[in-house]
Scaffold this motif. Sequence first.
Motif, PDB file in Angstrom:
ATOM      1  N   ASP A   1      37.322  -1.191   1.602  1.00  0.00           N
ATOM      2  CA  ASP A   1      35.865  -1.272   1.772  1.00  0.00           C
ATOM      3  C   ASP A   1      35.191  -0.023   1.218  1.00  0.00           C
ATOM      4  OD1 ASP A   1      36.081  -3.761   2.947  1.00  0.00           O
ATOM      5  OD2 ASP A   1      35.859  -3.006   5.009  1.00  0.00           O
ATOM      6  N   ARG A   2      35.788   1.160   1.476  1.00  0.00           N
ATOM      7  CA  ARG A   2      35.218   2.415   0.954  1.00  0.00           C
ATOM      8  C   ARG A   2      35.302   2.464  -0.569  1.00  0.00           C
ATOM      9  NH1 ARG A   2      37.295   3.983   5.686  1.00  0.00           N
ATOM     10  NH2 ARG A   2      39.333   4.607   4.900  1.00  0.00           N
ATOM     11  N   VAL A   3      36.430   2.027  -1.119  1.00  0.00           N
ATOM     12  CA  VAL A   3      36.571   1.995  -2.581  1.00  0.00           C
ATOM     13  C   VAL A   3      35.460   1.146  -3.173  1.00  0.00           C
ATOM     14  CG1 VAL A   3      37.992   1.077  -4.470  1.00  0.00           C
ATOM     15  CG2 VAL A   3      39.048   2.467  -2.679  1.00  0.00           C
ATOM     16  N   LYS A   4      35.270  -0.037  -2.630  1.00  0.00           N
ATOM     17  CA  LYS A   4      34.257  -0.954  -3.163  1.00  0.00           C
ATOM     18  C   LYS A   4      32.840  -0.417  -2.960  1.00  0.00           C
ATOM     19  CE  LYS A   4      37.310  -4.880  -2.592  1.00  0.00           C
ATOM     20  NZ  LYS A   4      37.688  -6.009  -1.746  1.00  0.00           N
ATOM     21  N   SER A   5      32.595   0.241  -1.841  1.00  0.00           N
ATOM     22  CA  SER A   5      31.239   0.748  -1.582  1.00  0.00           C
ATOM     23  C   SER A   5      30.885   1.948  -2.462  1.00  0.00           C
ATOM     24  CB  SER A   5      31.058   1.099  -0.104  1.00  0.00           C
ATOM     25  OG  SER A   5      31.779   2.269   0.230  1.00  0.00           O
ATOM     26  N   HIS A   6      31.887   2.666  -2.959  1.00  0.00           N
ATOM     27  CA  HIS A   6      31.633   3.839  -3.810  1.00  0.00           C
ATOM     28  C   HIS A   6      31.755   3.537  -5.303  1.00  0.00           C
ATOM     29  CE1 HIS A   6      31.198   6.771  -0.655  1.00  0.00           C
ATOM     30  NE2 HIS A   6      32.348   6.439  -0.115  1.00  0.00           N
ATOM     31  N   ARG A   7      32.146   2.328  -5.628  1.00  0.00           N
ATOM     32  CA  ARG A   7      32.425   1.992  -7.027  1.00  0.00           C
ATOM     33  C   ARG A   7      31.213   2.160  -7.942  1.00  0.00           C
ATOM     34  NH1 ARG A   7      35.088  -3.622  -7.762  1.00  0.00           N
ATOM     35  NH2 ARG A   7      33.169  -4.082  -6.702  1.00  0.00           N
ATOM     36  N   ASP A   8      30.049   1.677  -7.542  1.00  0.00           N
ATOM     37  CA  ASP A   8      28.857   1.809  -8.395  1.00  0.00           C
ATOM     38  C   ASP A   8      28.491   3.281  -8.599  1.00  0.00           C
ATOM     39  OD1 ASP A   8      28.619  -0.931  -8.736  1.00  0.00           O
ATOM     40  OD2 ASP A   8      27.133  -1.163  -7.142  1.00  0.00           O
ATOM     41  N   GLU A   9      28.540   4.045  -7.518  1.00  0.00           N
ATOM     42  CA  GLU A   9      28.219   5.472  -7.588  1.00  0.00           C
ATOM     43  C   GLU A   9      29.203   6.208  -8.509  1.00  0.00           C
ATOM     44  OE1 GLU A   9      28.421   9.312  -4.579  1.00  0.00           O
ATOM     45  OE2 GLU A   9      28.546   7.299  -3.754  1.00  0.00           O
ATOM     46  N   LEU A  10      30.485   5.945  -8.356  1.00  0.00           N
ATOM     47  CA  LEU A  10      31.480   6.585  -9.220  1.00  0.00           C
ATOM     48  C   LEU A  10      31.292   6.181 -10.676  1.00  0.00           C
ATOM     49  CD1 LEU A  10      34.841   6.549  -7.222  1.00  0.00           C
ATOM     50  CD2 LEU A  10      33.587   8.537  -8.073  1.00  0.00           C
ATOM     51  N   THR A  11      30.965   4.932 -10.905  1.00  0.00           N
ATOM     52  CA  THR A  11      30.733   4.462 -12.267  1.00  0.00           C
ATOM     53  C   THR A  11      29.590   5.235 -12.905  1.00  0.00           C
ATOM     54  OG1 THR A  11      31.570   2.259 -11.750  1.00  0.00           O
ATOM     55  CG2 THR A  11      30.142   2.447 -13.688  1.00  0.00           C
TER      56      THR A  11
END
Length: 139
Positions: free
Chosen positions: A22-32
């Motif tokens: 869930d954390r990986v998915k929630s931070h994906r846009d920000e990391l991108t």
Amino acid sequence: MTALALATLGACGGDPYAGYCDRVKSHRDELTRTLDAGGPQALLKALPTFEQLRDGAPSDIADDWKTLTTALTHLRDALQAAHVDPATYDPAKPPAGVTTAERDRIAAAATEVGADRTRAALAAVDQQARDVCHAPLTL
């Protein structure tokens, strides 16, 4: 009482990766956005997010997260100690006032970030996110 028992069973028998994924998915846009912006400071800007993911990482990937965040932390600290901006720092022409020791510390930390071990750790955490969470760290 039944609800409490079901909640307890769900917590014990649930997917141990669910919260991490869930954390990986929630931070994906920000990391991108952060990493796509590029530049020498992109990974440093991503460090706080990497630290959050490291802190909740499952044990099978925790060492790789630690390797990555430790290397970036050493670089960040070396740059801060020398009072230089990572976006504009040029090792060939360091700003006035940067000592030889500070330049050496920055160079060593930058080498650590670019080292095979650190690059392998980044690849491992991304691959694990793809394999286990079915979501890459970035889009």
